[in-house]
Design an enzyme around this catalytic site. Sequence first.
Site, PDB file in Angstrom:
ATOM      1  N   LYS A   1       0.815  -1.210   0.000  1.00 37.29           N
ATOM      2  CA  LYS A   1       0.000   0.000   0.000  1.00 37.29           C
ATOM      3  C   LYS A   1       0.856   1.271   0.000  1.00 37.29           C
ATOM      4  O   LYS A   1       2.007   1.281   0.439  1.00 37.29           O
ATOM      5  CB  LYS A   1      -0.950   0.002   1.201  1.00 37.29           C
TER       6      LYS A   1
ATOM      7  N   ARG B   1      -4.096 -10.577   4.110  1.00 36.19           N
ATOM      8  CA  ARG B   1      -4.307 -10.562   2.658  1.00 36.19           C
ATOM      9  C   ARG B   1      -3.056  -9.974   2.009  1.00 36.19           C
ATOM     10  O   ARG B   1      -2.675  -8.845   2.287  1.00 36.19           O
ATOM     11  CB  ARG B   1      -5.540  -9.707   2.323  1.00 36.19           C
TER      12      ARG B   1
END
Length: 255
Positions: free
Chosen positions: A200, A234
């Site tokens: 991210k 995840r």
Amino acid sequence: MGILNLTPDSFSDGGRFVDPAVAIAHATEMVAQGADVIDVGAESTRPYGGMQPVTAEIERGRLEPVLPAVVGLGKPVSIDTMKASVADWAIRQGAAIANDVWGLQRDPEMARVVADHGVPVIVMHNRAEADPAIDIVDDMLRYFERSLAIADSAGMRRNQIVIDPGIGFGKTPEQSVIAVAQLARLNGFGLPILIGLSRKRFISSIVPSEPAARLGGSIAGHLLAVQQGAVIVRTHDVFETMQALRVAEAIGRAR
């Protein structure tokens, strides 16, 4: 949970797995590397803009040549979609989990579909846009209360629900850091927590880097999140993440 993006525009690996044969091979590899769940998405939900919304027909068209084969690998498959119609179709094809990045609050039919099928659902925190002035964890708590009220109204059981803080979604990089740092505040819901901060952008706000070069930051964040109660991770990088988690667990036991 291994990530399989069947999209041309996902932020980290967009376009790599649009060929069905390549996508199926990658899912097979992730299972061999230790993935317990494969999360399949066919519409980009990249958290900081630039994604191209697609119709349900396009989304299904991307899934049709891939999803049955991934289901056939024998691991639970989650369908990452904002559309109730796509979730309904995918579950009928064998998907075992619905993963809704709008936490049952965007498509009014999503909760009914999940309730009708009786499958687990991942309810993710999201915002239309980031607001640096708000207390992001308080916002998350109120959001999940709304999602749970929707789930209750649809007749869903609480043991169907997993919550996800939505790292990067509707958050500034600083708020993403805070969300991970204060993840334990979500334990009050008594529900399993999924953490997904793989590659991210907030990692690059700390150490400038392109998505593929954020493995170290991803693992650091995931380990700290698990320490605070996250039970599902995840990730794009299954083997490396699994290795880090198992080593940390072994060291913890040895204490």
